[in-house]
Scaffold this motif. Structure first.
Motif, short mmCIF file in Angstrom:
data_model
loop_
_atom_site.label_atom_id
_atom_site.label_comp_id
_atom_site.label_asym_id
_atom_site.label_seq_id
_atom_site.Cartn_x
_atom_site.Cartn_y
_atom_site.Cartn_z
N TRP A 90 0.82 -1.20 0.00
CA TRP A 90 0.00 0.00 0.00
C TRP A 90 0.86 1.25 0.00
O TRP A 90 2.02 1.24 0.39
N ILE A 91 0.27 2.32 -0.48
CA ILE A 91 0.89 3.64 -0.50
C ILE A 91 0.06 4.56 0.39
O ILE A 91 -1.16 4.58 0.29
N THR A 92 0.73 5.29 1.26
CA THR A 92 0.03 6.21 2.16
C THR A 92 0.29 7.65 1.72
O THR A 92 1.44 8.05 1.53
N LEU A 93 -0.77 8.41 1.54
CA LEU A 93 -0.65 9.84 1.25
C LEU A 93 -1.14 10.60 2.46
O LEU A 93 -2.29 10.48 2.88
N ARG A 336 -1.26 7.50 -11.08
CA ARG A 336 -1.48 8.93 -11.20
C ARG A 336 -2.63 9.38 -10.31
O ARG A 336 -3.52 8.58 -9.99
N CYS A 337 -2.59 10.64 -9.93
CA CYS A 337 -3.60 11.16 -9.01
C CYS A 337 -3.97 12.59 -9.37
O CYS A 337 -3.13 13.37 -9.81
N ARG A 338 -5.25 12.90 -9.18
CA ARG A 338 -5.72 14.28 -9.28
C ARG A 338 -6.46 14.62 -8.00
O ARG A 338 -7.29 13.84 -7.53
N MET A 339 -6.14 15.77 -7.42
CA MET A 339 -6.83 16.29 -6.25
C MET A 339 -7.82 17.35 -6.72
O MET A 339 -7.44 18.30 -7.39
N ILE A 340 -9.08 17.16 -6.36
CA ILE A 340 -10.13 18.06 -6.82
C ILE A 340 -10.77 18.75 -5.61
O ILE A 340 -11.34 18.09 -4.73
N ALA A 341 -10.63 20.08 -5.55
CA ALA A 341 -11.27 20.87 -4.50
C ALA A 341 -12.75 21.01 -4.83
O ALA A 341 -13.13 21.16 -6.00
N LEU A 342 -13.59 20.98 -3.80
CA LEU A 342 -15.04 20.95 -3.99
C LEU A 342 -15.70 22.16 -3.34
O LEU A 342 -15.32 22.55 -2.23
N ASP A 343 -16.67 22.76 -4.04
CA ASP A 343 -17.45 23.88 -3.50
C ASP A 343 -18.92 23.64 -3.81
O ASP A 343 -19.28 23.24 -4.93
N ILE A 358 2.15 12.24 -10.77
CA ILE A 358 2.47 10.82 -10.59
C ILE A 358 2.78 10.57 -9.12
O ILE A 358 3.62 11.23 -8.52
N VAL A 359 2.10 9.60 -8.55
CA VAL A 359 2.32 9.23 -7.15
C VAL A 359 3.44 8.20 -7.04
O VAL A 359 4.26 8.27 -6.13
N ALA A 360 3.48 7.23 -7.94
CA ALA A 360 4.49 6.18 -7.89
C ALA A 360 4.65 5.56 -9.27
O ALA A 360 3.73 5.61 -10.10
#
Length: 376
Positions: A90-93, A336-343, A358-360
């Motif tokens: 596992w990968i921890t963020l 790969r990862c995308r962080m999406i802010a929500l409103d 890229i995460v890993a």
């Protein structure tokens, strides 16, 4: 019958100068800030429209400081490596130092694994997309992937050790049962060959009990916990139902889903899912319909390629997928990862991609299996 006109002294306040009274306006700022720190971040935009005072408090550094002191959750992304079938990876963020990616990624990425070779009948946690839930710092996995099983495995994320928990009363298929958490207890629904009762596990007493007397036959693709309900995507027909410890199982959406769902998660009390054709959507629990997650302008539906796993990270929607790249005959696979802010804007929820990268990277094939938010 005519209505008499109001006199000048009785005229209603002008709309432009009128602000509705708020029960928060009579409270000290520190009390209001303490209340706001527990409100989901996606509601900040709506709150700031109520009054100038609330707008300034929502944007204040004091609120950011208070939220930083709340219990934090890290993202645990599990993957299966065909080269090491007897290990759980596992990968921890978690919030931490900056790492280099396409955009700025203010996260600390940690790779960990534990050996399953010393365990009897290893659970192969990462082989199938079975159900899994987290309570505190522990993650609970059922084992019944190849055949129905009563086994439950527990991963202590602080120590990295895995152990076998108390057995369930009914053998179930791990990739067909639904799991969820209500009031700190784990509920397991369906997944058996015949009709069976819902089971509930208390992590404090480490005991299983039947929840009610009704027997159900239920098969789920995905499940997610929201408030006092466990929402499930049924297999046949593919529709949304919910389980409540008080009310039992109810059908939330009667119409069959016409688009394939790839993954589902909860971010700050809202259910999100990624569909193959429709992209990212969220579930309106009041109207019981799926709504599109649109961009910050409220016009374009957000797509995140074909998301394989999703989870909550610091109030944002973290979307993960894998991509293979062939460089000079060497095939490399990236996570790969995308962080999406929500409103929340009125009746809509809008998203904005704030981080991506890229995460890993791996020089061998991997498969993503679970994504969970876990309390540190």
């Amino acid at each position: 019958m005519s209505i008499p006109a109001a006199s000048n002294s009785e005229k209603a306040p002008q709309k432009d100068n009128y602000q509705p009274p708020s029960c928060l306006s009579s409270l000290p700022d520190d009390v209001v800030l303490n209340c706001l720190s527990r409100v989901p971040r996606c509601d900040d935009l709506n709150i700031s429209c109520v009054s100038k005072t609330l707008r300034s408090l929502v944007r204040s550094p004091e609120l950011c400081l208070l939220r930083s002191h709340l219990p934090k959750k890290s993202v645990y992304l599990f993957y299966h490596s065909h080269q090491e079938p007897n290990r759980c990876h596992w990968i921890t963020l978690r919030p931490g130092e900056k790492i280099t990616t396409t955009y700025d990624y203010q996260v600390e990425v940690e790779h960990r694994s534990c050996s399953l070779s010393d365990l009897l009948n290893p659970p192969y946690l990462s082989t199938f997309s079975s159900s899994a839930v987290s309570v505190g710092s522990e993650i609970y996995f059922p084992q019944g992937c190849f055949s129905p099983s009563t086994n439950l495995w527990v991963l202590d994320t602080r120590s990295g050790a895995i152990r076998m928990g108390p057995s369930m009363k009914v053998a179930r298929w791990a990739h067909k049962e639904a799991m969820g958490v209500v009031d700190g207890k784990i509920y397991v629904i369906g997944g058996s060959v015949e009709k069976c009762q819902v089971e509930v596990f208390d992590p404090k007493s480490q005991t299983w009990e039947f929840a009610g007397e009704d027997k159900v036959k239920h098969e789920s693709r995905f499940s997610a916990s929201l408030e006092d309900k466990i929402y499930m995507v049924e297999l046949y027909p593919e529709r949304i139902s919910a389980y409540s410890p008080r009310e039992g199982i109810s059908i939330e959406v009667t119409e069959r889903l016409t688009d394939q769902m790839n993954c589902m998660c909860v971010v700050e009390n809202v259910i999100y899912a990624c569909f193959k054709r429709s992209g990212l959507m969220w579930f309106d629990t009041k109207l019981k319909v799926w709504r599109r997650l649109v961009d910050s302008n409220g016009k374009v539906t957000l797509y995140s390629l074909i998301a394989e796993k999703m989870g909550e990270f610091e109030g944002k929607l973290a979307v993960f997928w894998t991509r293979s790249i062939n460089t000079d005959g060497v095939v490399k696979k990236d996570i790969r990862c995308r962080m999406i802010a929500l409103d929340r804007v009125g009746e809509e929820i809008r998203g904005k991609i704030v981080r991506s990268g890229i995460v890993a990277s791996f020089a061998y094939p991997i498969t993503l299996s679970h994504c969970l938010a876990v309390s540190d």
